[in-house]
Design an enzyme around this catalytic site. Structure first.
Site, PDB file in Angstrom:
ATOM      1  CD  GLU A  69      -3.016  -0.880   2.272  1.00 21.05           C
ATOM      2  OE1 GLU A  69      -4.121  -0.460   1.910  1.00 21.05           O
ATOM      3  OE2 GLU A  69      -2.708  -1.126   3.455  1.00 21.05           O
TER       4      GLU A  69
ATOM      5  CG  HIS B 138      -2.359   2.781   5.904  1.00 19.73           C
ATOM      6  ND1 HIS B 138      -3.726   3.004   5.935  1.00 19.73           N
ATOM      7  CD2 HIS B 138      -2.205   1.451   5.690  1.00 19.73           C
ATOM      8  CE1 HIS B 138      -4.357   1.856   5.721  1.00 19.73           C
ATOM      9  NE2 HIS B 138      -3.453   0.899   5.579  1.00 19.73           N
TER      10      HIS B 138
ATOM     11  CG  HIS C  98      -4.856  -1.980   9.272  1.00 19.33           C
ATOM     12  ND1 HIS C  98      -4.023  -3.045   8.990  1.00 19.33           N
ATOM     13  CD2 HIS C  98      -4.881  -1.215   8.148  1.00 19.33           C
ATOM     14  CE1 HIS C  98      -3.563  -2.930   7.748  1.00 19.33           C
ATOM     15  NE2 HIS C  98      -4.058  -1.828   7.219  1.00 19.33           N
TER      16      HIS C  98
ATOM     17  CG  HIS D 144      -8.114  -0.830   4.855  1.00 24.49           C
ATOM     18  ND1 HIS D 144      -7.647  -0.456   3.622  1.00 24.49           N
ATOM     19  CD2 HIS D 144      -7.013  -1.140   5.575  1.00 24.49           C
ATOM     20  CE1 HIS D 144      -6.326  -0.555   3.591  1.00 24.49           C
ATOM     21  NE2 HIS D 144      -5.924  -0.965   4.774  1.00 24.49           N
TER      22      HIS D 144
HETATM   23 ZN   LIG Z   1      -3.900  -1.051   5.182  1.00 31.92          ZN
END
Ligand SMILES: [Zn+2]
Length: 246
Positions: A82, A101, A103, A174
């Site tokens: 990603e 980024h 989760h 996500h």
């Molecule tokens: Zn991710």
């Protein structure tokens, strides 16, 4: 790195390693998630670890990428699937110098419900949009059967559009992506996005919630913006004291 790193780049790499360890120690990332910083001397490049658990990242694991997500040194170790999140946000947002980024678990529920948005509930979370954090719906761009991951420049650009000019975007089912004008601000925001989500869920169990007003989000953000080092050095010490980060 592509070649002998300058002092500015070396310093950025060291701080990025610390950010990886802090984000794990603070419960924002686990085996997954990643943090990057724009290259201090090349605004069209960014620094990001090779694909591995953030708590285990060392300076030798940091790679340099262009905004398309290509490693500057070819045939090196694999990058994160990603990594396009980072390049496309740096491309769209000239003010952004760092991207996280994750989760982080308390935020995900807000990405899957309609009618309840993640909003600033306390002064430490005043940076969150008073209108509620935007939610990126990947089905609109990747169709009904994707793996929900941002695995292309096209999806990264769509996510960057959803982020807009804000500090955070939730990703349906996500996680979330948070940005900052410095690495320390981005880390602060990532930690307090998770904390704010937890506090909002707790408050909603008790009754109707009074959120910060737009004016209060401005006032609290202004004051906190001078205080990032206070939490940064505490979190760094805690991470270094953790067996996971040695
Ligand atoms: Zn991710």
């Amino acid at each position: 790195m592509s070649n002998a790193a300058s002092e500015a780049a070396s310093s950025a790499i060291r701080e990025l390693v610390d950010a990886n360890h802090i984000l794990f120690d603070q419960g924002v990332v686990d085996g997954f998630g990643h943090v990057s910083v724009r290259h201090p001397e090349r605004s069209d490049r960014f620094l990001l670890s090779r694909s591995m658990a953030p708590a285990l990242v060392t300076e030798a694991d940091i790679l340099e990428f262009d905004l398309d997500g290509n490693a500057v040194v070819p045939n090196g170790p694999a990058g994160y699937l990603e990594r396009f999140i980072h390049g496309e946000i740096y491309r769209k947002r000239g003010d952004v110098m760092a991207v996280v980024h994750s989760h982080s678990p308390s935020v995900v529920p807000f990405s899957v419900v309609t009618g309840t948005k993640l909003r600033p509930i306390c002064h430490m979370c005043g940076f969150l949009s008073g209108k509620g954090a935007p939610i990126f719906e990947i089905r609109d761009f990747a169709g009904p059967g994707s793996d929900l991951l941002i695995t292309s420049g096209k999806l990264g650009a769509a996510l960057a559009d959803s982020l807009g000019e804000g500090p955070a975007v939730l990703m349906r089912g996500h996680g979330s992506t948070v940005v900052g004008t410095t690495l320390r601000q981005a880390v602060f925001r990532a930690v307090y996005t998770e904390i704010g989500a937890r506090l909002q869920m707790e408050a909603m169990r008790l009754g109707p919630v009074t959120y910060l007003s737009e004016e209060e989000t401005i006032g609290t953000t202004k004051t906190i913006s001078t205080q990032y080092d206070r939490s940064w050095f505490l979190w760094l010490k805690a991470a270094r004291n953790s067996a996971m980060s040695r």
